[in-house]
Scaffold this motif. Structure first.
Motif, mmCIF file in Angstrom:
data_model
loop_
_atom_site.group_PDB
_atom_site.id
_atom_site.type_symbol
_atom_site.label_atom_id
_atom_site.label_comp_id
_atom_site.label_asym_id
_atom_site.label_seq_id
_atom_site.Cartn_x
_atom_site.Cartn_y
_atom_site.Cartn_z
ATOM 1 N N THR A 83 46.281 18.723 33.818
ATOM 2 C CA THR A 83 46.467 17.417 33.684
ATOM 3 C C THR A 83 45.678 16.827 32.415
ATOM 4 N N GLU A 84 46.335 15.949 31.845
ATOM 5 C CA GLU A 84 45.627 15.298 30.816
ATOM 6 C C GLU A 84 44.419 14.380 31.187
ATOM 7 N N MET A 85 44.511 13.925 32.443
ATOM 8 C CA MET A 85 43.310 13.331 33.226
ATOM 9 C C MET A 85 42.150 14.042 32.873
ATOM 10 N N ASP A 86 42.325 15.238 33.613
ATOM 11 C CA ASP A 86 41.066 16.037 33.890
ATOM 12 C C ASP A 86 40.548 16.496 32.547
ATOM 13 N N GLU A 87 41.522 16.971 31.554
ATOM 14 C CA GLU A 87 41.180 17.251 30.442
ATOM 15 C C GLU A 87 40.036 16.113 29.591
ATOM 16 N N VAL A 88 40.824 14.857 29.475
ATOM 17 C CA VAL A 88 39.757 13.836 28.909
ATOM 18 C C VAL A 88 38.540 13.462 29.589
ATOM 19 N N LYS A 89 38.549 13.607 30.988
ATOM 20 C CA LYS A 89 37.419 13.378 31.894
ATOM 21 C C LYS A 89 36.445 14.670 31.297
ATOM 22 N N ALA A 90 36.705 15.823 31.222
ATOM 23 C CA ALA A 90 35.900 17.065 30.812
ATOM 24 C C ALA A 90 35.293 16.725 29.328
ATOM 25 N N LEU A 91 36.178 16.331 28.323
ATOM 26 C CA LEU A 91 35.608 16.127 27.148
ATOM 27 C C LEU A 91 34.728 15.005 27.171
ATOM 28 N N GLU A 92 35.046 13.930 27.851
ATOM 29 C CA GLU A 92 34.144 12.732 27.876
ATOM 30 C C GLU A 92 32.656 13.117 28.395
ATOM 31 N N MET A 93 32.527 13.962 29.381
ATOM 32 C CA MET A 93 31.376 14.645 29.905
ATOM 33 C C MET A 93 30.714 15.452 28.882
ATOM 34 N N GLY A 94 31.176 15.911 28.038
ATOM 35 C CA GLY A 94 30.341 16.692 26.719
ATOM 36 C C GLY A 94 30.699 18.209 26.979
ATOM 37 N N VAL A 95 31.917 18.729 27.749
ATOM 38 C CA VAL A 95 32.047 19.868 27.421
ATOM 39 C C VAL A 95 32.622 20.529 26.024
ATOM 40 N N ALA A 96 32.131 21.799 26.031
ATOM 41 C CA ALA A 96 32.473 22.387 24.702
ATOM 42 C C ALA A 96 34.050 22.398 24.523
ATOM 43 N N ASP A 97 34.817 23.023 25.490
ATOM 44 C CA ASP A 97 35.945 23.420 25.458
ATOM 45 C C ASP A 97 36.650 23.094 26.742
ATOM 46 N N TYR A 98 37.990 23.350 26.884
ATOM 47 C CA TYR A 98 38.811 23.155 28.022
ATOM 48 C C TYR A 98 40.070 24.077 28.073
ATOM 49 N N MET A 99 40.145 24.810 29.000
ATOM 50 C CA MET A 99 41.481 25.729 29.194
ATOM 51 C C MET A 99 41.985 25.739 30.589
ATOM 52 N N SER A 100 43.403 25.628 30.442
ATOM 53 C CA SER A 100 44.094 25.488 31.727
ATOM 54 C C SER A 100 44.691 27.016 32.062
ATOM 55 N N LYS A 101 44.587 27.289 33.474
ATOM 56 C CA LYS A 101 44.894 28.461 34.001
ATOM 57 C C LYS A 101 46.576 28.712 33.973
ATOM 58 N N PRO A 102 47.199 29.789 33.664
ATOM 59 C CA PRO A 102 46.695 30.948 33.203
ATOM 60 C C PRO A 102 46.396 30.942 31.699
ATOM 61 N N PHE A 103 45.538 31.633 31.272
ATOM 62 C CA PHE A 103 45.061 31.510 29.795
ATOM 63 C C PHE A 103 45.083 33.044 29.254
ATOM 64 N N SER A 104 45.110 33.004 27.952
ATOM 65 C CA SER A 104 45.072 34.417 27.233
ATOM 66 C C SER A 104 43.213 34.794 27.075
ATOM 67 N N ILE A 105 43.393 35.866 27.444
ATOM 68 C CA ILE A 105 41.941 36.514 27.296
ATOM 69 C C ILE A 105 41.530 36.756 25.757
ATOM 70 N N ALA A 106 42.644 36.892 25.091
ATOM 71 C CA ALA A 106 41.989 36.905 23.416
ATOM 72 C C ALA A 106 41.847 35.511 22.990
#
Length: 225
Positions: A83-106
């Motif tokens: 969800t866009e809301m979770d990503e915005v919240k995470a970035l506003e809290m200062g996380v370096a990056d954000y990935m949604s599952k499932p994701f590529s290991i590479a």
């Protein structure tokens, strides 16, 4: 070797991430709950945190907020909630990056490399209830400031920067004294170690932070690696 803390309650995913990242040469620490993750974070043992957003005993967002009190460790948040809301919240809290599952290991590996390569030098060292602030040259024990001499401060910083490694007396003398063009003997080292222990140890006669390795030198909290 960079240390990565994986806080993830899905044991299959935790084991899979551990396997692939260890193959890349990283040292991996793991936790399945907020409580276990915070115990590791408080000790200042990791260079990067892979953090699940949802944990059985709390939220990854809570960890983001609390982790800031124990150093500037970058966080890469992993979540099943796209969800866009979770990503915005995470970035506003200062996380370096954000990935949604499932994701590529590479892709995950590439993002980890980018974060670690761009990381600024750590200006705060935290371990065993001791915090050393490089910018202000201040030392705290369990949140209370303690006064250290210049030599005691340099000794403490050298130990904390090399936690888990046996430092020979010769290495310590060269780093703290000989770098300034001064020659001292081992007795001077032992006296300053004793003074430093009196300030930072709960029981200086039975030290748990700066431990003696007989015949070689000293080590900072070997149980923390």
């Amino acid at each position: 070797m960079s240390r990565i803390l994986i806080i993830e309650d899905d044991m299959d995913l935790q084991e899979g991430l551990t396997y692939f990242l260890e193959k890349e040469g990283y040292e991996i620490l793991t936790a399945g709950t907020k409580k276990a993750g915070m115990e590791i974070i408080r000790k200042g043992l990791c260079d990067l945190i892979l953090l699940d957003c949802n944990l059985p005993d709390g939220s990854g967002f809570d960890i983001c907020a609390e982790a800031q009190e124990y150093g500037d460790v970058p966080i890469l948040m992993l979540t099943a909630r796209d969800t866009e809301m979770d990503e915005v919240k995470a970035l506003e809290m200062g996380v370096a990056d954000y990935m949604s599952k499932p994701f590529s290991i590479a892709v995950l590996k590439a993002r980890i490399r980018k974060i670690l390569q761009g990381r600024k030098p750590e200006n705060r060292l935290v371990s065993g209830g001791i915090t050393l602030e490089k910018d202000s040259c201040k030392v705290y024990k369990n949140g209370e400031e303690i006064r250290c001499s210049k030599v005691e401060y340099q000794l403490l910083m050298y130990f904390m920067e090399n936690r888990g490694q046996v430092l020979s007396k010769e290495q310590i003398l060269e780093r703290v004294w000989d770098s300034q063009g001064k020659f001292v003997d081992e007795n001077t080292l032992s006296v300053n170690i004793r003074r430093l222990r009196a300030k930072i140890e709960d029981d200086p006669k039975h030290p748990s932070l700066i431990r003696t390795v007989h015949g070689i030198g000293y080590i900072w909290r070997s149980e923390e690696g």
